[in-house]
Design a protein around this motif. Structure first.
Motif, short mmCIF file in Angstrom:
data_model
loop_
_atom_site.label_atom_id
_atom_site.label_comp_id
_atom_site.label_asym_id
_atom_site.label_seq_id
_atom_site.Cartn_x
_atom_site.Cartn_y
_atom_site.Cartn_z
N THR A 1 16.20 -5.78 17.08
CA THR A 1 16.53 -6.55 16.72
C THR A 1 16.91 -7.37 18.22
O THR A 1 17.13 -6.68 19.24
CB THR A 1 18.22 -6.21 16.47
OG1 THR A 1 17.83 -5.00 15.27
CG2 THR A 1 18.97 -6.91 16.61
N LEU A 2 16.35 -8.12 17.27
CA LEU A 2 15.92 -9.55 19.12
C LEU A 2 17.52 -10.35 18.27
O LEU A 2 17.82 -11.01 17.34
CB LEU A 2 15.45 -10.22 18.59
CG LEU A 2 14.73 -11.52 19.18
CD1 LEU A 2 14.30 -10.59 21.06
CD2 LEU A 2 13.38 -11.85 18.85
N THR A 3 18.10 -10.56 19.66
CA THR A 3 19.62 -11.64 19.44
C THR A 3 19.11 -13.27 19.92
O THR A 3 18.97 -12.79 21.34
CB THR A 3 20.77 -10.57 19.75
OG1 THR A 3 21.20 -9.57 19.09
CG2 THR A 3 21.90 -11.82 19.74
N VAL A 4 19.06 -14.01 19.78
CA VAL A 4 19.42 -15.65 20.68
C VAL A 4 20.66 -15.90 20.89
O VAL A 4 20.80 -16.13 19.42
CB VAL A 4 18.20 -15.92 19.85
CG1 VAL A 4 18.07 -17.35 20.23
CG2 VAL A 4 16.55 -15.71 19.49
N LYS A 5 21.01 -15.85 21.85
CA LYS A 5 22.14 -16.69 22.10
C LYS A 5 22.11 -17.24 23.71
O LYS A 5 21.92 -16.34 24.40
CB LYS A 5 22.87 -15.90 21.55
CG LYS A 5 24.56 -16.60 22.09
CD LYS A 5 25.62 -15.57 22.01
CE LYS A 5 26.78 -15.94 21.43
NZ LYS A 5 28.17 -15.46 21.38
N ASN A 6 22.63 -18.10 23.39
CA ASN A 6 22.61 -18.91 25.44
C ASN A 6 21.96 -19.41 26.22
O ASN A 6 21.88 -18.22 27.66
CB ASN A 6 23.99 -17.77 25.48
CG ASN A 6 25.39 -18.30 24.64
OD1 ASN A 6 25.21 -20.10 24.23
ND2 ASN A 6 26.40 -17.43 25.05
N GLU A 7 20.76 -19.77 25.59
CA GLU A 7 18.95 -19.82 26.51
C GLU A 7 19.01 -17.85 26.54
O GLU A 7 18.13 -18.10 27.81
CB GLU A 7 19.09 -20.37 27.37
CG GLU A 7 19.76 -21.44 26.80
CD GLU A 7 20.00 -22.75 28.31
OE1 GLU A 7 20.53 -22.13 28.99
OE2 GLU A 7 19.54 -23.90 27.92
N HIS A 8 19.20 -16.82 25.90
CA HIS A 8 18.67 -15.50 26.63
C HIS A 8 18.15 -14.35 24.67
O HIS A 8 18.49 -15.09 24.27
CB HIS A 8 20.33 -15.15 26.83
CG HIS A 8 20.08 -13.31 27.58
ND1 HIS A 8 20.09 -12.51 26.90
CD2 HIS A 8 20.17 -13.14 28.72
CE1 HIS A 8 19.85 -11.53 26.84
NE2 HIS A 8 19.65 -11.73 28.58
N LEU A 9 17.46 -14.19 25.19
CA LEU A 9 16.69 -13.07 24.53
C LEU A 9 17.04 -11.74 24.88
O LEU A 9 17.30 -11.13 26.36
CB LEU A 9 15.34 -13.02 24.32
CG LEU A 9 14.53 -14.44 24.36
CD1 LEU A 9 13.65 -14.29 24.68
CD2 LEU A 9 14.78 -14.86 22.47
N HIS A 10 17.97 -11.31 23.71
CA HIS A 10 18.50 -9.42 23.68
C HIS A 10 17.48 -9.28 22.82
O HIS A 10 17.24 -8.92 21.34
CB HIS A 10 19.73 -8.94 24.06
CG HIS A 10 20.55 -7.93 24.05
ND1 HIS A 10 20.38 -7.00 25.17
CD2 HIS A 10 20.89 -7.00 23.33
CE1 HIS A 10 20.36 -6.25 25.45
NE2 HIS A 10 21.16 -5.77 23.54
N VAL A 11 16.79 -7.53 24.00
CA VAL A 11 15.87 -7.00 22.56
C VAL A 11 16.02 -5.64 23.16
O VAL A 11 16.41 -5.01 23.76
CB VAL A 11 14.34 -7.42 23.26
CG1 VAL A 11 13.14 -6.54 22.48
CG2 VAL A 11 13.78 -8.52 23.43
N ASP A 12 16.14 -5.15 21.04
CA ASP A 12 17.65 -3.77 21.39
C ASP A 12 16.62 -3.40 20.30
O ASP A 12 16.08 -3.63 19.18
CB ASP A 12 19.00 -3.73 20.51
CG ASP A 12 19.83 -2.96 19.66
OD1 ASP A 12 19.44 -1.77 20.48
OD2 ASP A 12 20.92 -2.30 19.98
N PHE A 13 15.64 -1.73 20.63
CA PHE A 13 15.32 -0.38 20.34
C PHE A 13 16.31 0.24 19.29
O PHE A 13 15.35 1.53 18.67
CB PHE A 13 14.30 -0.59 21.36
CG PHE A 13 12.57 -1.35 21.18
CD1 PHE A 13 12.11 -1.85 20.06
CD2 PHE A 13 12.77 -1.30 22.64
CE1 PHE A 13 11.00 -2.64 20.56
CE2 PHE A 13 11.91 -3.08 22.93
CZ PHE A 13 11.44 -3.28 22.14
N SER A 14 17.86 0.01 19.51
CA SER A 14 17.90 0.79 18.16
C SER A 14 17.64 1.29 17.08
O SER A 14 17.13 0.15 16.01
CB SER A 14 19.55 0.70 18.41
OG SER A 14 19.58 0.82 20.60
N GLY A 15 17.30 2.14 16.75
CA GLY A 15 17.29 2.59 15.43
C GLY A 15 15.58 2.91 15.38
O GLY A 15 14.96 3.34 14.06
N SER A 16 15.05 2.55 16.94
CA SER A 16 13.44 3.57 16.25
C SER A 16 13.44 5.00 16.79
O SER A 16 14.69 5.93 17.06
CB SER A 16 12.77 3.13 17.59
OG SER A 16 12.41 1.49 18.08
#
Length: 585
Positions: free
Chosen positions: A259-274
C-alpha cells in the motif's frame, strides 16, 4: 545544511564521487579472480559520509547498494568509537550486520584524513562459495540460515593496515573455492583502498570542512529533487501486488502486497498483508527489502534523482516482522536478492502505475536457469552460473524492453558472460545463446526477449535450479500490452537417456548432461495494434517476431520476402482484429 555551498562545486564533487565509485569498480574487475566479478560484475562499490549515508552508488547493482547504509551503520554501531586509518571491516549477516544475504560480503574501509573521520569506501560482492549445503551458496534445500554458509557479523579484517591472518585463514577454510576467494577478497580490499585514496585527495584539495559541507549539500539536493518527483504523483493511496507460486518445496501463493501512500511530498510504503515468511530461501531481510523499494522508486523516476541516501529521506517503509519481506531468524535468505526482490519491485511498480498509468513499467521475466558445480581435472571446485539463460525486461512508454537483461534486481547492470571465456575455464561447451523468438510480450512497445540457451557439461556436476518463471508468464504487460511468455528448462543426459524430471527449485547430482533453457520474456506496453508496422517488420527480419505473430497479434501484413509492409492490407487487418476484439453491439 549548516553552510551555503556553491551549486557548481556541489555538482563537481558529486561527479568526482561518482567517478571514484566507478574507478573502484574498474580496480575490482581487473584484479578479481572469479568470473562472477571479472566477467559478470556481480559486485557494487559505494561511498558514504561519516554517518553512514550513501553519497554515491555509481558503480554496481542497485539491489546491493540501496541498503548499503544498513551495513555501514552496523560498523558504526560496533566500532564507531574505535576507527583507525588502515582499518578494514567485513560483514555479511542479514540479521546481525545489515547484510542483504550471506553470499554478499561487504568490505567497509573508514576514510580518515589528518585524524579526522570523513566517511567510508565500501564494496559489496557476491562470493563464489561460502560453504553451506550446496556449492555456489544457493542451497535450495535450506530451511534455516545455518544451511546456507558461514555467517559474518561485523569483523575487523585489517587493523591499522595489518591483516588478521587468523581470520583470513578462517574465511578461506569455509569456502570450496578458497583459491578464488583469496584473490577476490584481496581485490575487494584493494578497491576500497583506491576509493579511500581518491576521497582523501578530494578532501585535501577542497579542505575538510568544505568537503563535509558539500557532502551534506549533496544529500539535501537529492532530498529536494525527490520532493519534486513525489509532487508529480497525485496524493492518494495506491495498491500493488505480485505473487510467487512456490515456497521452494511445494506450490502455493506467496503474495507481496504493498500500500503506497503519497502525502505531503512523502512516500509511505506499507507491506502489511504480505505472506508470512516461508520455509524456503526466498525470505527478505529488512536491508534487502529497503534496497528493493529504493530500486523500484528510483527506477520509476528514471534517473531524475541522484541515487544517494538523501532521496530515501522522503520514504518510509513498513515491513511487518515475520513476513516474507522482513523475516525473523533463522529463516533462510540466500535467494532474496532475486526473489522476493522481483515481487517487491513489481508490486511497487504496479502501485505507482495506478497513480500515473502512462509512466508505468511492464514486468520483467523471472528467473529460469541453473548453477552447476563440480571438480576440475586439477581437483579444484568450480561454480558456473548459467547466466546466458537470462530473461527479458519489460517495456515502457517510448522504448521496447531490453533483451536478455538479466535478473530484475540488476536493472541490466550485470553482464552476460563471454561464451568463449566460459568454455576456457569450465568443462562446458555452449551450443547456443540467442534471442528467443516471440518471447517478448506484444505491445505498442514490445517486451524484451528471453534467450534460447544450450550448454553441455562433460563431467558429473551438482545442479541448483531456480525456475521461478517456468510455470506461468511473469513479465506482466500494462496499458493493453501482453505478458511475456513463460520459461522452460530441461536437462538431458549426454549418454542418451531420457530428460530428467526437474524441480522448480532444488539440488540434483547428475552425470554429464546438456542444459536447455528458453528464458521468459518481458511484458509489453500498450496495444499491439498501435505498434509501428515498420518496427514489427524489423523484428520479423531480425527473427525476434515470427511472421505469424506479426499478422495475428500485431495485425501487420508483410510482403512474401518480408522486406516490405503492405500498408493497405495492414490497415484493413487491424480494423478486422479490432472488430473481433470489440464487436459492435
Amino acid at each position: 545544511m549548516t553552510m551555503a555551498v556553491d551549486p557548481i562545486m556541489m555538482t563537481l564533487v558529486q561527479k568526482r564521487l561518482d567517478h571514484i565509485s566507478r574507478y573502484m569498480g574498474w580496480a575490482m574487475t581487473r584484479t578479481a579472480q572469479s568470473p562472477i566479478f571479472s566477467e559478470s560484475h556481480d559486485f557494487s562499490c559505494f561511498l558514504s559520509n561519516a554517518r553512514g549515508d550513501a553519497l554515491s552508488v555509481a558503480d554496481g547493482l542497485p539491489i546491493h547498494t540501496g541498503g548499503g547504509d544498513f551495513a555501514v551503520r552496523a560498523v558504526l554501531r560496533d566500532y564507531g568509537g574505535d576507527l583507525h586509518d588502515g582499518d578494514v571491516f567485513l560483514l555479511s549477516d542479514p540479521y546481525e550486520a545489515g547484510g542483504n544475504h550471506l553470499p554478499d560480503w561487504t568490505i567497509i574501509r573508514p576514510i580518515i584524513v589528518d585524524d579526522r573521520f570523513l566517511g567510508f569506501a565500501s564494496n559489496r560482492a557476491h562470493q563464489s562459495d561460502i560453504g553451506g549445503g550446496a556449492a555456489g551458496t544457493y542451497n535450495a534445500a535450506a530451511t534455516e540460515i545455518f544451511h546456507e554458509g558461514i555467517r559474518l557479523p561485523v569483523l575487523r579484517l585489517f587493523e591499522r593496515g595489518r591483516v588478521r591472518e587468523d581470520l583470513w585463514r578462517l574465511l578461506l577454510l569455509n569456502s570450496r573455492t578458497a583459491d578464488l576467494l583469496d584473490g577476490d577478497l584481496a581485490a575487494m580490499v584493494g578497491s576500497t583502498r583506491t576509493g579511500r585514496d581518491r576521497v582523501v585527495a578530494l578532501a585535501r584539495e577542497y579542505g575538510l570542512s568544505e568537503t563535509e559541507g558539500v557532502f551534506s549539500a549533496i544529500l539535501d539536493h537529492a532530498q529536494t529533487l525527490m520532493k519534486e518527483m513525489i509532487r508529480t504523483i497525485p496524493e492518494g493511496v495506491y495498491y500493488g501486488e505480485d505473487v510467487s507460486d512456490t515456497d521452494c518445496f511445494e506450490s502455493m501463493d506467496v503474495p507481496v502486497r504493498v500500500t503506497l501512500t503519497v502525502k505531503n511530498e512523502h512516500l509511505h510504503v506499507d507491506f502489511s498483508g504480505s505472506a508470512p515468511q516461508i520455509r524456503g530461501f526466498k525470505n527478505s531481510s529488512i536491508a534487502n527489502t529497503s534496497s528493493a523499494v529504493f530500486l523500484a522508486v528510483m527506477s520509476f523516476f528514471n534517473g531524475r534523482v541522484p541515487q544517494n541516501q538523501g532521496a530515501m529521506r522522503q520514504m518510509t517503509i513498513e515491513a511487518p516482522p515475520g513476513t516474507v519481506v522482513n523475516a525473523l531468524p533463522p529463516a533462510p535468505m540466500t535467494m532474496n536478492t532475486v526473489h522476493p526482490t522481483s515481487e517487491i519491485v513489481h508490486a511497487v511498480w504496479r502501485a505507482l502505475a495506478t497513480a500515473i498509468p502512462l509512466e508505468g513499467y511492464a514486468g520483467w521475466g523471472k528467473t529460469c536457469y541453473c548453477i552447476s558445480s563440480g571438480r576440475k581435472d586439477d581437483g579444484r571446485t568450480y561454480v558456473m552460473y548459467h547466466w546466458n539463460g537470462s530473461s527479458g525486461a519489460g517495456a515502457v512508454r517510448g522504448r521496447d524492453g531490453f533483451p536478455a537483461a538479466g535478473q530484475l534486481c540488476t536493472l541490466g547492470g550485470m553482464n552476460l558472460p563471454n561464451v568463449e571465456t566460459y568454455e576456457q575455464i569450465y568443462p562446458v561447451k555452449i551450443h547456443r545463446s540467442e534471442m528467443r523468438k516471440d518471447s517478448g510480450g506484444a505491445g505498442e512497445f514490445r517486451g524484451g526477449t528471453g534467450l534460447e540457451y544450450s550448454a553441455s557439461t562433460y563431467q558429473p556436476a551438482e545442479y541448483s535450479f531456480r525456475s521461478e518463471g517456468s510455470r506461468k508468464p511473469t513479465g506482466y504487460g500494462i496499458i493493453g500490452g501482453e505478458p511475456g511468455v513463460k520459461g522452460t528448462i530441461a536437462v538431458t543426459p549426454l549418454d542418451g537417456g531420457d530428460a530428467v524430471a526437474l524441480p522448480q527449485y532444488g539440488i540434483m547430482q547428475l552425470g554429464s548432461a546438456r542444459v536447455d533453457v528458453s528464458s521468459p520474456g518481458g511484458g509489453g506496453f500498450g496495444d499491439p495494434l498501435r505498434r509501428d508496422p515498420l518496427a514489427v517488420q524489423r523484428d520479423v527480419v531480425d527473427e525476434i517476431v515470427s511472421p505469424e505473430m506479426a499478422r495475428d497479434v500485431y495485425g501487420v501484413v508483410l510482403s512474401s520476402n518480408l522486406l516490405a509492409v503492405d500498408l493497405l492490407a495492414t490497415e484493413a487487418l487491424r480494423q478486422e482484429l479490432l472488430g473481433v476484439r470489440c464487436p459492435t453491439p
